[in-house]
Design an enzyme around this catalytic site. Structure first.
Site, PDB file in Angstrom:
ATOM      1  CB  THR A 127      -0.908  -0.005   1.257  1.00 30.65           C
ATOM      2  OG1 THR A 127      -1.433   1.293   1.477  1.00 30.65           O
ATOM      3  CG2 THR A 127      -0.144  -0.399   2.512  1.00 30.65           C
ATOM      4  CG  ASP A 128      -1.260   4.960  -0.679  1.00 34.32           C
ATOM      5  OD1 ASP A 128      -1.692   4.224   0.228  1.00 34.32           O
ATOM      6  OD2 ASP A 128      -1.935   5.879  -1.196  1.00 34.32           O
ATOM      7  CD  GLU A 129      -3.159   3.555   4.514  1.00 29.94           C
ATOM      8  OE1 GLU A 129      -2.972   3.581   5.741  1.00 29.94           O
ATOM      9  OE2 GLU A 129      -4.260   3.338   3.987  1.00 29.94           O
ATOM     10  CE1 TYR A 153      -3.314  -2.528   5.997  1.00 24.14           C
ATOM     11  CE2 TYR A 153      -3.124  -0.183   5.470  1.00 24.14           C
ATOM     12  CZ  TYR A 153      -3.274  -1.502   5.061  1.00 24.14           C
ATOM     13  OH  TYR A 153      -3.377  -1.797   3.718  1.00 24.14           O
ATOM     14  CE  LYS A 157      -0.199  -4.543   3.057  1.00 24.53           C
ATOM     15  NZ  LYS A 157      -0.743  -5.860   2.599  1.00 24.53           N
TER      16      LYS A 157
END
Ligand SMILES: NC(=O)c1ccc[n+]([C@@H]2O[C@H](COP(=O)([O-])OP(=O)(O)OC[C@H]3O[C@@H](n4cnc5c(N)ncnc54)[C@H](O)[C@@H]3O)[C@@H](O)[C@H]2O)c1
Length: 340
Positions: A127-129, A153, A157
């Site tokens: 994810t971009d997060e 989260y 990741k």
């Protein structure tokens, strides 16, 4: 190809399997899913009930060494796409432990089993997060940005991404990593922004908006992300990270106003609630590498995508009621109830 998809009963996995079955009817797809609150086996029931569909559901955990080893061996798997994850930021703030267990330990177990089995290709969906948060004038995230996750989260990741990198560097394991911005479309669990706002707005309930609604996300229609994952599976280089985005940056407030407009509902439904702790201000993706190497381009404009999404939720109200009736309701009451 004999493809193992993990987490295929979730939002993106479901869309991915449906799309791949349409584009590659000869592929044999095996869907390994633990069926957490976010997994809905019914999404793919039509495929499961059709014995000629080349689709098989396998109930299990990516962290279960014996089970995964048996799956890879018994079904002679060539390639793996790993969507399985705990995916909701708010839940990770309440309780990070399951995020570490599935997103880091589970992913490492899946890679280890695949390494032992000699699996030829592994796409890890991230994810971009993991990149953290951008200021208003900063350039979009490229694959070279440092990993600076801010929530349990995104930290989980990022942990998995680093382990994937280590598997490539240490063992030459053929893993490519995809990092994508916020997805929207059919089958998304109604704890996420767009289906949640749809449910609330159509019920005439208040729409809870974190802080002042100025946080910016880059929105991508789910089929475009699935195409990016497909291209990575077919053409991605081992050891390489690929960013994907929708080139559609919007503040949460802009997005909600657009939805209210399309649903013919009044903006007075908007209700500002206490901000999420550690709430990232802005995400934006530079996906030039995926354009150049994979031929990726997001094909669905935000206007088209949100229109299709609202049509789908309107036509599939039963699906929404079904998934919201269990864990969803309990979680929503506990979480948003407390934070008002
Ligand atoms: N939704 C987004 O906007 C977005 C954006 C970028 C990346 N991603 C990533 O894409 C992937 C899929 O996201 P999503 O929104 O479809 O998630 P989701 O929460 O809708 O689905 C996750 C699925 O994984 C399954 N699962 C969870 N733990 C498991 C385990 N231990 N073993 C096997 N299956 C398990 C669940 O049952 C569920 O079917 C995730 O890895 C997420 O981090 C999501």
């Amino acid at each position: 190809m004999r493809l193992l998809v993990t987490g295929g009963c979730g939002f993106i996995g479901t869309n991915f399997i449906l799309l791949m079955k349409e584009r590659h009817p000869d592929w044999k797809i095996f869907n390994l899913d633990k069926l957490t609150y976010a997994g809905n086996r019914k999404n793919l029931l039509k495929l499961e009930q059709d014995e000629n569909s080349g689709y098989t559901f396998l109930h299990g955990d990516i962290g279960d060494r014996e089970f995964v080893t048996a799956v890879l061996h018994d079904h002679k798997i060539d390639a793996i796409v790993n969507f399985a994850a705990e995916s909701h930021v708010d839940r990770s703030i309440n309780d990070p432990a399951p995020f570490l267990s599935t997103n880091i330990m589970g992913t490492q177990n899946l890679m280890e089993c695949a390494r032992q089995a000699g699996t030829e290709k592994f796409v890890h969906v991230s994810t971009d997060e993991v990149y953290g948060s951008l200021g208003p004038d900063e350039p979009a995230f490229s694959e070279k940005n440092p990993l600076q996750p801010n929530s349990p989260y995104s930290a989980s990741k990022a942990g998995a991404d680093l382990m994937a990198r280590a598997y490539f560097e240490t063992y030459g394991f053929p893993v490519s990593i995809t990092r994508c911005s916020n997805n929207y479309g059919p089958y998304q669990f109604p704890e996420k922004l767009i289906p949640l706002m749809f449910l609330k707005a159509t019920a005439g309930e208040k729409l809870p908006v974190y802080g002042d609604g100025s946080n910016i996300r880059d929105w991508i229609y789910v089929d475009d992300h699935c195409t990016g994952v497909e291209l990575t599976l077919l053409k991605g280089r081992p050891g390489q990270v690929y960013n994907f985005g929708g080139a559609a940056e919007k503040t949460n407030l802009e997005l909600i106003r657009e939805m209210l407009h399309l649903l013919n509902r009044d903006e007075s439904l908007i209700s500002y609630v206490k901000d999420r702790p550690g709430h990232d201000k802005r995400y934006a993706m530079d996906f030039k590498l995926a354009e150049k190497e994979l031929g990726f381009t997001p094909k669905t404009s935000f206007r088209q995508g949100i229109g299709k999404t609202i049509e789908w939720y309107t036509a599939n109200r039963e699906w929404l009621e079904d998934v919201r009736s269990g864990a969803y309701r309990e979680f929503m009451e506990n979480w948003y109830g407390e934070r008002k």
